[in-house]
Enzyme design. Structure first.
Site, PDB file in Angstrom:
ATOM      1  N   ASP A  78      -7.123  -1.199   4.145  1.00 33.03           N
ATOM      2  CA  ASP A  78      -6.443  -2.463   3.760  1.00 33.03           C
ATOM      3  C   ASP A  78      -6.668  -3.725   4.433  1.00 33.03           C
ATOM      4  OD1 ASP A  78      -4.722  -0.473   2.547  1.00 33.03           O
ATOM      5  OD2 ASP A  78      -3.567  -0.214   4.237  1.00 33.03           O
ATOM      6  N   ASP A 100      -1.645  -0.650   6.248  1.00 33.30           N
ATOM      7  CA  ASP A 100      -1.775   0.000   7.675  1.00 33.30           C
ATOM      8  C   ASP A 100      -2.760   0.520   7.925  1.00 33.30           C
ATOM      9  OD1 ASP A 100      -1.461   2.355   6.047  1.00 33.30           O
ATOM     10  OD2 ASP A 100      -0.424   3.571   7.761  1.00 33.30           O
ATOM     11  N   ASP A 113       0.843  -1.054   0.137  1.00 30.84           N
ATOM     12  CA  ASP A 113       0.121  -0.074   0.071  1.00 30.84           C
ATOM     13  C   ASP A 113       0.957   1.145  -0.020  1.00 30.84           C
ATOM     14  OD1 ASP A 113      -2.371   1.416   0.283  1.00 30.84           O
ATOM     15  OD2 ASP A 113      -1.667   2.129   2.160  1.00 30.84           O
TER      16      ASP A 113
END
Length: 746
Positions: free
Chosen positions: A644, A640, A439
């Site tokens: 996600d 995080d 990410d």
């Protein structure tokens, strides 16, 4: 005991401490027995941890039923004790093993001395006449065989009663054969009236039992060392706390701190609980949590973690998490669960151990028959000696300890390095990962926009212009505005109050500062206000900044274009290095983000990433992971944020950055306590090292038996040497696993 939801059934989980297991066959038998109970959805027994983790459905089966089943199988079980109680129980076990070993050694030594006296090449060694007396040897060997060695008989009986066989069966058969054959020879010699020069094997049974006790003591000591990581983590916690209550400062036990308490932490003291700084400035050493040696600055509003070290100033914090809710307590819980879990590779050892003992007994019987009828026809004692050697050397202990000791040591060392594997299966699976999906925000980047550029048109002063812009943006709650204000303050600028402020959604802001009319925002805002951009330096600068992945804003003062200000979520300092390390490990690296294609590719280029998945909506992240899996790739997702979590759960391995949200960490299989992406290659490195260690252990445990059994069968190994080799095999496996605790990251 915790409550979890498994499928559509509400199940509960419990952990039992089990005593009496001697080898992998014991663990396998208990596991099979528990799994056969109605209402038990999953039972996993760990030989090294001497525990059983059971998921069951209340109403169909109770904890008492589980304990009763274990006891029916011939072992003792109780609800998991506090770690201090288990530590005391282990110390008591070590004391008991030590005294039994000493007693057995004292009684066996004269027998060993007498045995040496039989060899012609040691004729120069004096042996007391008493030691050669069969009655004297019988008196020494009997308490070793039936008092000190009684647990082998009880273990063998319980195993055979339940239709299986374990190490105790091999030991009881081997030592009993040596003892009772020697007893027969003693009685026969007495009946015949010649008690001198009789070849007895009392020393074989007694020395074997002594060596087995020595091996068991070494094994117990080594297994204690394999859980050093837990002891180290527990030792990090503060014991007391200075709290402020009703205007008074009180020194209390850390267990007595309550949520909401104001806790005072002086320089050099450990922060006792998780909390938030309400007063004071200091630097805090968070190495125990993140592995980073550089202290982190803390001031009002910043979070702090229990067990970290306050370095310089006095901090007053408000407790937000205490007891079992603190980060340290959760880390300890995760490590304990990982150490007690079973990796899939252990199934190999479990299958082998389930059939191992009967096969060995068969080989020993064949060995006896071949020697007695063919090799040395009629030599009963010689054939018996070879059969005993086969029985004794083929202990399955090493096979049973091969996997769990490595899992314990590997997961413990990983925790010390800030990497938390939630179970042995995740520690194993991580080494097979082929593709890493990262990410962007908060993972590759810092997740917090920063002021990066202030480019002014000719005739304007940069500091003065930034002062006006920051003064205007101070009234906005937008993250980009906060970044501009923070950037101005870092440059030491004093910000005046804006005389007028108006946010224009989708365009920017309009404000008056020190009599100056300011417009800050997009090209559309400038066009709407009639401010020309053609030919302006700021327009060209804006395009260049956007190509670099930055968010650029135009600034006009009193109707004239004056500057362009850029804000960016900057790359973490170590992201590029981490990506390079991942590539060196042979992994494909992909960046996934909801940002537009141009910004995403700019950030990816900075990090050294070629493959980019841009403009992916939060709900689409899990679909992208599935698409990569559909291409036959084993995927690890690293993120995080809350958005996600679905992708973390979908991936073959989900890795959550520990500085992120609790939801992300809950959905992940691995938690990286450092915000540093280098934790990812570190986690893969530890997984690979642990799996290599497990394979080494399994190889040597199997090779040891494949080599040792034939050597014993052809008569090249005396029973007492076989016993020594068997004891050392288990110890060597544990010591090899403990090497993982000394691993240093490059």
């Amino acid at each position: 005991m915790s409550t979890t939801s498994t499928k559509a059934v509400q199940a509960e989980e419990t952990t039992l401490d089990i005593t009496g297991m001697t080898c992998a066959a014991c663990a396998t038998r208990i596991e099979k027995g528990l799994n056969k109970l109605e209402g038990v959805s999953l039972a996993s027994v760990n030989l090294a941890m001497e525990s059983a983790h059971v998921a069951y459905v209340p109403g169909k089966v109770t904890v008492e039923d589980l304990i009763r089943k274990v006891e029916q199988l011939g072992y003792k079980a109780e609800l998991k004790q506090a770690r201090s109680s288990r530590a005391e129980a282990r110390r008591e076990e070590i004391r008991k093993h030590t005294w039994k070993l000493v007693a057995s050694a004292v009684l066996s030594f004269p027998l060993l001395w007498a045995m040496v006296g039989h060899f012609s090449f040691t004729s120069w060694i004096w042996v007391p006449e008493l030691f050669m007396n069969p009655w004297f040897q019988l008196v020494l060997a009997t308490p070793v065989q039936f008092l000190i060695g009684w647990p082998f008989y009880t273990g063998a009986y319980k195993a055979l009663r339940n239709g299986s066989a374990n190490m105790d069966v091999l030991v009881a058969l081997g030592t009993s054969a040596a003892y009772f054959y020697s007893l027969y020879l003693t009685l026969d010699a007495y009946k015949a009236g010649h008690m001198h020069g009789v070849d007895l094997y009392f020393e074989t049974s007694s020395v074997l039992i002594t060596l087995l006790l020595l091996g068991k003591l070494f094994e117990t000591l080594a297994k204690g060392r394999s859980s050093e990581a837990i002891k180290t983590l527990m030792g990090l916690a503060a014991k007391t706390a200075l709290v402020e209550r009703d205007g008074q400062e009180l020194q209390v036990r850390v267990e007595d701190v309550r949520v909401g308490d104001l806790v005072i932490v002086k320089p050099g003291e450990k922060i006792p609980v998780d909390g938030e700084v309400v007063e004071g400035d200091s630097s805090v050493d968070e190495a125990m949590l993140t592995g980073e040696s550089i202290p982190v600055s803390k001031s009002a509003g910043d979070p702090v973690i229990g067990a970290t070290l306050n370095k310089y100033g006095v901090l007053k914090i408000r407790a937000t998490k205490v007891g079992q809710e603190t980060a340290l307590a959760q880390i300890i819980k995760v490590v304990e669960e990982a150490q007690g879990s079973k990796a899939p590779i252990q199934r190999v050892a479990d299958k082998i151990s389930g059939i191992f003992v009967p096969i060995v007994v068969g080989i020993a019987l064949v060995t006896f028959l071949v020697w007695y009828f063919f090799v040395e026809a009629g030599n009963f004692s010689g054939a018996l000696e070879k059969a005993i050697a086969v029985l004794v050397i083929a202990c399955p202990c090493a096979l049973g300890l091969a996997t769990p000791t490595s899992i314990m040591a590997g997961s413990g060392r990983s925790a010390e390095l800030g990497i938390l594997f939630k179970g042995g299966e995740h520690l194993e699976a991580t080494h097979r990962i082929q593709t890493i999906v990262l990410d962007k925000t908060g993972t590759i980047t810092k997740g917090k926009p920063e002021l990066t550029d202030v480019l002014v048109e000719q005739g304007w002063d940069e500091s003065e212009l930034l002062t006006w812009v920051a003064a205007a943006e101070r009234n906005s709650e937008h993250p980009l505005a906060e970044a501009i204000v923070a950037g101005a303050r870092e440059r030491g600028l004093e910000l005046p109050n804006a005389e007028r402020f108006e946010a224009i959604p989708g365009y920017g802001v309009q404000a008056v500062v020190q009599g100056r009319e300011l417009l800050i925002g997009t090209r559309k805002l400038m066009a709407r206000s009639g401010i020309a951009l053609a030919g302006a330096l700021a327009e060209a600068d804006m395009e260049l900044l956007e190509q670099q992945g930055k968010t650029a804003m135009l600034v006009a003062v009193d109707g004239r274009l004056a500057a362009v200000v850029a804000v960016a979520d900057t790359l973490k300092e170590t992201s590029r290095q981490a990506v390079s390390r991942l590539r060196e490990l042979g992994l494909e690296v992909v960046m996934m983000t909801g940002d537009n294609e141009r910004t995403a590719r700019a950030i990816a280029a900075q990090a050294g990433i070629d493959k980019v998945l841009a403009e992916v909506l939060p709900e689409g992240k899990a679909n992208e992971v599935r698409r990569l899996q559909g291409e036959g790739k084993l995927v690890a997702m690293v993120g995080d944020g809350i958005n996600d979590a679905p992708a973390l759960a979908t991936a073959d391995i989900g890795m959550a950055i520990g500085t992120g949200t609790d939801v992300a960490m809950e959905a992940a299989d691995v938690t990286l306590m450092r915000g540093d992406l280098n934790s990812i290659p570190d986690a893969i490195f530890m997984s690979r090292k642990t799996m290599t260690n497990i394979k080494q252990n399994l190889f040597w445990a199997l090779a040891y038996n494949m080599i040792g059994i034939p050597i014993a069968a052809i008569g090249l190994l005396a029973p007492w040497l076989a016993g020594a080799a068997m004891a050392l095999s288990s110890v060597s496996v544990v010591l090899n696993a403990l090497r993982l605790q000394r691993i240093k990251l490059g």
